[in-house]
Every structure is written in C-alpha cells, then in structure tokens.
Scaffold this motif. Structure first.
Motif, mmCIF file in Angstrom:
data_model
loop_
_atom_site.group_PDB
_atom_site.id
_atom_site.type_symbol
_atom_site.label_atom_id
_atom_site.label_comp_id
_atom_site.label_asym_id
_atom_site.label_seq_id
_atom_site.Cartn_x
_atom_site.Cartn_y
_atom_site.Cartn_z
ATOM 1 N N SER A 276 0.510 -1.509 -0.121
ATOM 2 C CA SER A 276 0.037 -0.084 -0.219
ATOM 3 C C SER A 276 0.799 1.086 0.290
ATOM 4 C CB SER A 276 -1.239 -0.009 1.188
ATOM 5 O OG SER A 276 -1.419 -0.793 1.326
ATOM 6 N N ARG A 281 -1.230 4.527 -1.125
ATOM 7 C CA ARG A 281 -3.222 3.941 -0.641
ATOM 8 C C ARG A 281 -2.097 4.294 0.722
ATOM 9 N NH1 ARG A 281 -4.253 -0.450 -1.330
ATOM 10 N NH2 ARG A 281 -3.019 -1.917 -2.574
ATOM 11 N N ASP A 284 -5.298 3.319 3.771
ATOM 12 C CA ASP A 284 -5.315 0.923 3.567
ATOM 13 C C ASP A 284 -3.656 1.149 4.328
ATOM 14 O OD1 ASP A 284 -7.220 1.305 2.071
ATOM 15 O OD2 ASP A 284 -6.309 1.068 0.275
ATOM 16 N N GLN A 285 -2.111 1.681 4.170
ATOM 17 C CA GLN A 285 -1.274 1.573 4.704
ATOM 18 C C GLN A 285 -1.490 1.529 6.315
ATOM 19 O OE1 GLN A 285 1.012 3.978 5.887
ATOM 20 N NE2 GLN A 285 2.392 2.541 6.613
#
Length: 501
Positions: A276, A281, A284-285
């Motif tokens: 991610s 992202r 999301d990470q």
C-alpha cells in the motif's frame, strides 16, 4: 506300470534340477558383475576422485559395492568419497561395514574414530582409537586423538554441570572448546544456543542453531526454535522459511503448524501494508498496520515498526495533528529512528510549527548525517522558519498548509470583506485595514497560483525580492506593496466597487 510311474517321476525331478541350474546361471549374469567389471569401476572411481570429479567417482563406487558387497575395500573407498563431499554421516555406515567385513582393518577404524570424535561421540571414538593402538602401538595419530577424546569427555561433563547451575556464560566458555573438538555435534551447539538465549544474544543463538538443524536427520525442535528467534527479532520472512522446513519433515507437527499459521497471517498483513505504501495508498497502509498490531501485540519489534509506519502514513496523508501525536508515540518507543523524526518534522511543517520541525530535522541528522532527504528537509524547514518571521500567507488567510484552492478562495473572500478599508472610519484604522487587505490579496495571489505556491512551500517568498535573490517575483517592492499592476488605494478616497473574485 509302477516302474513306468517311477521313471516318469525321475524324469521330472531331473528336468527341475536342470531348470534350477539354468536359472541360477542367468541370475548370476543379471545381478552379479564380473571381477573385471568391478575392477574397472574401482579404477574409474580412483581416477575421477584424483581429478576432483567427486559425484562421478561416487557413481562408480556405488556400482563396485553393488557388484561385490563383501569387498571391504570398496566400502572404504566409497567412504573416502563421501568424506571428500563433506557427507560424514553417509561415510560412517560404509566405514562400519568395512570393519565388520575386516575387523583388523585399522585404517577404517582410525577414520571412523575421527568422525565419531567430530560428532561428539567420545566413548565410541575412544574404542576405535584404542583398537588401532592395540593393533599398532606406534600409531601417533591414534594416540593424539585418544587424548582429545578424553579432553572432550571431561569438558562435556563440565559444560553440563555449569548449565545446571545456570552459569550460562561459563557454559559458553567451556563449549567453545567442545565445539572446536566436535564441530558436528548438534547437542553442543543446541546447548550453547540455549545459553545465548538466556544471555540475551539471539543472533549468536541463531548462528549455532542453523548448522544444528542439518546435523540431525529430523531436528524439528531446532527448526521451530530457529523460527521463533527470527520471529522475535522481527524477521518474519526468515521465520516463515524455517517453520516451513519443520512442516516438510512432519506436516502434522502441531507446534510447528500453530506457529506457521501465526507467522503466515502476520507476514501477509505486513506485506500488504508495504504494498500500500509503494502505491501511496496511505489510508490502507495504516489499516493494515493496525491489523498487524492486533495479530502480534506482544513482540516489541512489530509494534514499534507499526507505530513508525502509521506515523509515516499520517504525515504523508497531511493529517498533521494526528501525525504529530502518532510520531511522538513512535519516537518514545524508538528515539534513535531518524525516519520517525523526519515524518514528525513534516507534520510540524503542515501545522506551521517550524521551530519544532527544525529541531526534529537537526536531531534526525545526528543519527543519519549523510541522508540527502533529511538534509533537504532541514534546509526547507529553516527557510520556512525564516519566512514565517516575515510573512506567512497560510497564517494570513488562516488556512492549513494542505488547504485546497476552494478553501483558500473562501477564506480570502471572508477576510477581504472583513478588512476592506471602506469598513473603517478613522485614518489610522484605514491605514491598518489597507495593510491587512494588501497582505490578504498577496496571500490569495500566491496560494492560488500553483507555481508560486510551490515556491512558497519550499521556503521562498515569490513576492519578496530578497527571497528571489534580486530576481522579480510578482510584487517588486516592500512586503506590503500591492501585488498587482495598480493600487486601488492610490487616490486616497476608498470609494470603489470591489469584486471578490
């Protein structure tokens, strides 16, 4: 009639006897090998061994042993190839078979004694060396090796006694000589690894356990221990690799399977989080690292790592206040981590706390003086600090550094309406309003122009001639000069129609 039956029975017996002889001869031809063929294999094996072609030599010795399984020399020669290949465990049965076929074969006994000594079998090695000296009292190698077996036996007892008394450092000291004498002894290496674990030196424990897993045919216990050590050090990929080796030996091993499930789940979460990040992202990470902390809350490495990466995620997502709090917590856990300080510095910049940003970058530079990103970040933070002591367009409009164009325009309209000079009566108030109005208009001009805003974010005021090093920005004059081509207040009376665009 009776005589005829007897003659017929006698004929059948004779035929069966002849058939057995024929079959015996055929089997000899199929399963056996002639003396010449065996000698040819031995000769080829000798030549290939001399040429260093060990695998090819071994193949010929296999054929020689199969052709004449009662020849003690073929076993001995094959054992020599195994030893040259570093396969002492395979050489040992061949030496034992050679001794069984020829009990007074002293060379095989001496060689087997040497292997047993290196494997840590002091008692059996002693028996072989004593047998050699019984047959050849002048054999100096056997005599010196016998002295070493006695030393090994004594030191092994000392090591066990020290370990029982929990003298782990003392045990390690004794085992250094034990392992020097018997480098192929898995027990000695596993005992020293246990001591290193107790002494808080897991890396050294791993160095002992790694060879120990190969010195025993089924050493699942060492493989599991090795996997656990890698896991606690945060090396989840290595941990997964070792526990898989354990399951290859026995897929139903409950301890290994239980640990495998835990490592597999955590590895998947961590890999997903890093993926991610690579795709930027960051939301999301952050979620993936939160999940990883729930999966493994007890190993400090993973919690610290997760906190560091969440700090990075929040900083890159421009969530300044959350990033500062998260990075501060991560910094407490890992105070010498320059990347945490870098990410917190960037969050401070977003929050327009430039002095704190400079402090963090200076501290980060102490831990990684050659890091170009930290050098550039420090330079930018210092510029922004200097700039903030002059004119900060974000503060003028009261917007955060990550504000979009719509938010900037909205703030500008509100403040322009509030500080329009026509709203004030006295001359002093009008002058102050004019000054504020010019700053508001300048801020709007810079922050809504992508190129000018980028310069300002890098610590350079595009409307300040000093900042431009003599080059012209849009403003030209003093910091409070009107940024456009005309000054609507030049006439002195402030009655005009203002368009809030």
């Amino acid at each position: 009639m009776e005589a005829g039956r007897r003659r017929g029975l006698s004929g059948i017996v004779s035929s069966l006897s002849l058939l057995c002889v024929i079959l015996d001869l055929q089997l000899d031809g199929l399963l056996g090998a002639s003396h010449a063929e065996i000698e040819q294999h031995l000769e080829m094996g000798r030549k290939l061994l001399a040429a260093g072609q060990l695998a090819e030599a071994l193949s010929h010795y296999h054929s020689a042993v199969e052709g004449d399984p009662r020849n003690y020399l073929t076993y001995y020669k094959r054992a020599a190839v195994y030893l040259a290949l570093g396969k002492s465990k395979s050489a040992l049965p061949d030496l034992t078979r050679a001794i069984q076929l020829k009990p007074d074969f002293l060379a095989a006994r001496l060689q087997r004694g040497n292997i047993l000594l290196k494997q840590g079998n002091a008692q059996e090695a002693r028996e072989d060396f004593e047998a050699v000296l019984l047959g050849n009292p002048g054999n100096e190698e056997a005599r010196s090796q016998l002295v070493l077996t006695e030393e090994l036996a004594r030191l092994s007892e000392d090591a066990q006694a020290a370990y029982r008394q929990r003298d782990y450092q003392g045990t390690v000291t004794v085992l250094e000589r034990v392992i020097e004498l018997s480098p192929w002894d898995p027990d000695a290496r596993e005992l020293r690894a246990a001591c290193f674990v107790e002494l808080g030196e897991p890396r050294k424990a791993i160095q002992d356990l790694s060879p120990a897993t190969k010195l025993r045919n089924d050493n699942r216990a060492a493989l599991l221990q090795l996997s656990l050590l890698h896991y606690r050090l945060g090396e989840h990929s290595d941990s997964l690799s070792q526990v898989r080796e354990c399951l290859k030996l026995d897929q139903d091993d409950q301890e290994c399977f239980s640990h495998y499930k835990q490592v597999k789940k955590l590895s998947k979460q961590l890999e997903s989080a890093e993926h991610s990040i690579s795709e930027q992202r960051f939301h999301d990470q952050g979620l993936a690292y939160e999940a990883a902390m729930k999966t493994e809350p007890n190993v400090q490495f993973y919690t610290t790592r997760a906190k560091e990466r969440i700090c990075h995620c929040l900083s890159r997502s421009k969530r300044a206040r959350e990033a500062i709090d998260s990075c501060s917590e991560a910094h407490q856990r890992d105070p010498r981590n320059g990347f945490i300080l870098r990410d917190r510095a960037e969050a401070y910049i977003l929050n327009q706390e430039y002095e704190k940003a400079v402090e963090d970058y200076l501290e980060a530079r102490e831990f990684d003086a050659e890091n170009q990103e930290i050098k550039e970040g420090l330079e930018r933070a210092q510029k922004l600090l200097k700039q903030s002591r002059k004119r900060d367009y974000y503060k003028i409009l009261g917007v955060p550094r990550n504000a979009n164009k719509q938010e900037i325009t909205k703030a500008y309209r509100k403040l322009a309406q509030q500080w329009h000079p026509d709203n004030f009566q006295s001359e002093e108030q009008k002058k102050e309003a004019e000054k504020r109005f010019i700053d508001i208009a300048s801020a709007k001009e810079v922050l809504t122009d992508p190129e000018m805003r980028q310069k300002f974010d890098a610590g350079e005021d595009p409307l300040d001639p000093e900042s431009q090093q003599g080059g012209g920005g849009g403003g030209g004059g003093s910091p409070n000069s009107w940024p456009f081509e005309f000054n609507p207040f030049g006439s002195g009376n402030f009655h005009f129609k203002f368009n809030y665009n």
